[in-house]
Motif scaffolding. Sequence first.
Motif, PDB file in Angstrom:
ATOM      1  N   LYS A 228     -22.228  -3.253 -75.088  1.00 42.30           N
ATOM      2  CA  LYS A 228     -21.167  -3.261 -74.086  1.00 42.30           C
ATOM      3  C   LYS A 228     -19.775  -3.256 -74.716  1.00 42.30           C
ATOM      4  O   LYS A 228     -18.778  -3.243 -74.002  1.00 42.30           O
ATOM      5  CB  LYS A 228     -21.303  -4.485 -73.175  1.00 42.30           C
ATOM      6  CG  LYS A 228     -22.561  -4.473 -72.333  1.00 42.30           C
ATOM      7  CD  LYS A 228     -22.622  -5.694 -71.425  1.00 42.30           C
ATOM      8  CE  LYS A 228     -23.874  -5.656 -70.558  1.00 42.30           C
ATOM      9  NZ  LYS A 228     -23.980  -6.833 -69.670  1.00 42.30           N
ATOM     10  N   ASN A 229     -19.745  -3.314 -76.048  1.00 38.53           N
ATOM     11  CA  ASN A 229     -18.469  -3.357 -76.774  1.00 38.53           C
ATOM     12  C   ASN A 229     -17.579  -4.494 -76.267  1.00 38.53           C
ATOM     13  O   ASN A 229     -16.364  -4.336 -76.069  1.00 38.53           O
ATOM     14  CB  ASN A 229     -17.721  -2.025 -76.681  1.00 38.53           C
ATOM     15  CG  ASN A 229     -17.132  -1.596 -78.010  1.00 38.53           C
ATOM     16  OD1 ASN A 229     -17.702  -1.847 -79.072  1.00 38.53           O
ATOM     17  ND2 ASN A 229     -15.984  -0.947 -77.965  1.00 38.53           N
ATOM     18  N   THR A 230     -18.196  -5.634 -76.079  1.00 44.44           N
ATOM     19  CA  THR A 230     -17.514  -6.782 -75.477  1.00 44.44           C
ATOM     20  C   THR A 230     -17.789  -8.042 -76.292  1.00 44.44           C
ATOM     21  O   THR A 230     -18.912  -8.245 -76.763  1.00 44.44           O
ATOM     22  CB  THR A 230     -17.986  -6.983 -74.026  1.00 44.44           C
ATOM     23  OG1 THR A 230     -17.678  -5.816 -73.266  1.00 44.44           O
ATOM     24  CG2 THR A 230     -17.300  -8.190 -73.385  1.00 44.44           C
ATOM     25  N   VAL A 231     -16.746  -8.842 -76.441  1.00 42.83           N
ATOM     26  CA  VAL A 231     -16.860 -10.139 -77.104  1.00 42.83           C
ATOM     27  C   VAL A 231     -16.632 -11.230 -76.057  1.00 42.83           C
ATOM     28  O   VAL A 231     -15.784 -11.072 -75.173  1.00 42.83           O
ATOM     29  CB  VAL A 231     -15.831 -10.250 -78.243  1.00 42.83           C
ATOM     30  CG1 VAL A 231     -15.793 -11.665 -78.813  1.00 42.83           C
ATOM     31  CG2 VAL A 231     -16.156  -9.245 -79.342  1.00 42.83           C
ATOM     32  N   TYR A 232     -17.377 -12.299 -76.183  1.00 41.12           N
ATOM     33  CA  TYR A 232     -17.305 -13.396 -75.222  1.00 41.12           C
ATOM     34  C   TYR A 232     -16.859 -14.689 -75.908  1.00 41.12           C
ATOM     35  O   TYR A 232     -17.094 -14.884 -77.101  1.00 41.12           O
ATOM     36  CB  TYR A 232     -18.670 -13.625 -74.586  1.00 41.12           C
ATOM     37  CG  TYR A 232     -19.232 -12.398 -73.931  1.00 41.12           C
ATOM     38  CD1 TYR A 232     -20.169 -11.601 -74.594  1.00 41.12           C
ATOM     39  CD2 TYR A 232     -18.833 -12.016 -72.656  1.00 41.12           C
ATOM     40  CE1 TYR A 232     -20.681 -10.464 -74.004  1.00 41.12           C
ATOM     41  CE2 TYR A 232     -19.342 -10.880 -72.052  1.00 41.12           C
ATOM     42  CZ  TYR A 232     -20.262 -10.104 -72.732  1.00 41.12           C
ATOM     43  OH  TYR A 232     -20.766  -8.974 -72.142  1.00 41.12           O
TER      44      TYR A 232
END
Length: 123
Positions: free
Chosen positions: A75-79
């Motif tokens: 998702k090319n996402t950092v949390y």
Amino acid sequence: VQLQASGGGLVHTGDSLRLSCAASGFTLDKHVIGWFRQAPGKEREGISSISGSDGSAHYAEDVKGHWTISRDTAKNTVYLQMNSLQPEDTAIYYCAATKYGGATIYDRQYEYWGQGTLVTVSS
């Protein structure tokens, strides 16, 4: 290169929030992503970062052990999972990216910044 931080809001003391940082224009495996915050009247401070090459994490001492940074490369996402929030955690939270070096919370290393998301913790 764009970074979109989201997930902030108004919560109560002891609650949890998960912030998201959606990246576009580059892939996470080539960049370090960091989370920073700036409270009213205070300087920006680094919270956590995650390495692009191996996903290793780095934390500021006061969040180590109860906040967690993670990433979803698909998702090319950092949390940023924030637990046990306190009123002093109230701030605008920013994510940033750099293609240089390893995981760091030194803000001057970062060349790309998102717009920030507001977290307010009421007592």
